[in-house]
Design a protein around this motif. Structure first.
Motif: not given
Length: 462
Positions: A421, A424, A448-449, A451-452, A455-456, A462
């Motif tokens: 987080e 990001r 960024a993608v 990192c997302r 995280l998922d 989200r």
């Protein structure tokens, strides 16, 4: 946004205003049931409860919230390298400076159940050169339950798991199945309740503390609250006083009004001895920012361009054609990255080591060193370099990303989510050259993608 989502957002904002804490999306799973629980306990709907919380002081309810939300895990002499630096560097310096007064004043901010404050007291009393010295320690925390435990001074053997045997024998005595801090170390330690979001003229009198410990707290505070706390601590340090932060907190390598020190494998800060007592530091942003690099010359610029084209050998050949002269740090860094990307890890690792030996505070060199070590299979050593890179430059996103990915690979999803987080949030402002050097061929959007996605995988909503 749904009505329930709007209520959670408002709850989060109220907690930030009341306590100075910051919350992220991953905290929603904790805040939603807490809001329901507290509203039911007060026999109110969610909306009425939030209106009451916002309207006027509600001391007993704030106490309940603090007890639910505080992070309280700690133990004696936690992060022993910092206590070694305190014992062998900071306190001898302050004892020399205080020879006339023969007094030492130490402060533990966010002291939880008291282990850190008592550890400071034991260390200060041991370091003091005579019985006529008067060390004193104040521990402050917002959680009244933890402060009651601290004042009770009774601890399990687990709390002493990092306490050296000789220290345990001298400064603790058994009390049933537990232990108490014995003698003068207990007498010189006091505790009081304090919310870091509030000013307090007595606690923060200018120039009064020789040492302040505030470890792993800043990361939980809203940026403006953290910045105000840093300014209060800096002004409250005596000239020549020391500030110890946690491994997750950093002011960067050049904070206003403080000097970064690195000994005993620990980073900490010192207020310059020549600073007038109580003079506040220059206004600082909530996070440190790097100075822009000087404009590159044509050879360097061309080599960077070739790096972007993934023509690593051509870029190395171009750097080799430069006239013989001392290689600048930025040229050596670029060479190290190119060597690593070309698969010449031994040479890249040698280059990284030279960079860190020449400048131990160079966050980019630490990141390169970490990547080389990780590529060589030395993951634990790489982790240390990534942590140093993130500590030295708090706005450096890429070491946070690697720390998060490696934590997830070990199954530590809580640590992974926190690091990812932060990565990001920092990626939007990451330096373009750093992304090129350390992004592994990914651009800002792709990182960024990535990192997302990581995280998922940690289960973050989200």
């Amino acid at each position: 946004m749904t009505a329930a989502g709007a209520e959670i957002t408002r709850f989060r904002e109220l907690l930030g205003r009341l306590f100075g804490w910051t919350f992220t999306d991953r905290d929603a799973g904790q805040l939603a049931p807490l809001l329901d629980e507290r509203a039911r306990a007060r026999r109110m709907g969610r909306g009425d409860y939030l209106n009451r919380l916002a309207a006027r002081p509600w001391a007993d309810e704030l106490t309940e919230l603090v007890e639910r939300l505080s992070i309280t895990e700690t133990y004696f002499f936690r992060h022993g390298e910092q206590f070694q630096a305190l014992r062998e560097e900071a306190l001898p310096d302050r004892i020399a400076a205080r020879a006339g007064q023969r007094a030492l004043r130490l402060l533990s901010v966010g002291c939880s159940s008291g282990e850190e404050a008592y550890s400071l007291a034991i260390t200060a009393r041991t370091a003091a050169p005579g019985g006529d010295w008067l060390p004193s320690v104040i521990g402050v925390d917002v959680n009244p339950v933890m402060l009651e435990l601290a004042a009770a001074n009774r601890y399990s053997a687990w709390s002493l798991r990092e306490t050296p045997d000789d220290v345990r024998a001298r400064w603790f005595h058994q009390d049933g199945a537990g232990y108490r801090v014995a003698g003068e170390a207990a007498r010189i330690t006091q505790f009081r309740r304090y919310n870091v979001a509030d000013p307090d003229e007595e606690l923060w009198r200018p120039g009064q503390y020789d040492v302040i410990f505030c470890r792993n707290l800043l990361m939980y505070l809203a940026p403006e609250v953290a910045a105000a706390l840093i300014d209060r601590m800096s002004a409250a340090l005596a000239p020549g006083g020391y500030l110890f932060l946690g491994h997750t907190d950093s002011l960067g390598s050049g904070p206003d009004g403080l000097e970064l020190r690195h000994t005993h494998n620990a980073f900490y800060y010192r207020r310059p001895a020549g600073a007038p007592a109580g003079a506040p530091p220059a206004q600082r942003p909530a996070t440190a920012r790097r100075e822009p690099a000087p404009a590159p010359d044509q050879t360097y610029h061309r080599a960077v361009f070739l790096l972007g084209e993934e023509r690593f050998n051509d870029a190395l050949a171009l750097l080799d054609q430069r006239p013989p002269e001392p290689e600048r740090p930025r040229d050596r860094l670029l060479r190290g990255v190119l060597l690593a990307l070309s698969g010449r890890l031994d040479e890249a690792l040698h280059t990284a080591r030279r960079l860190t030996e020449d400048d131990s505070l160079n966050a980019d060199a630490r990141q390169l060193h970490g990547l080389c070590l990780e590529g060589s299979g030395e993951v634990e050593k790489a982790l240390r370099q990534y942590r140093l890179a993130a500590y030295l430059d708090p706005v450096f996103a890429l070491p946070r990303l690697r720390l998060g990915q490696l934590a997830r690979s070990r199954g530590d999803e809580r640590i992974a989510a926190g690091e990812l987080e932060r990565a990001r949030a920092l990626l939007a402002g990451e330096d373009d050259l750093r992304i090129l050097l350390f992004g592994g061929g990914f651009g800002r959007m792709a990182l960024a993608v990535l990192c997302r996605a990581e995280l998922d995988a940690c289960g973050v909503p989200r």
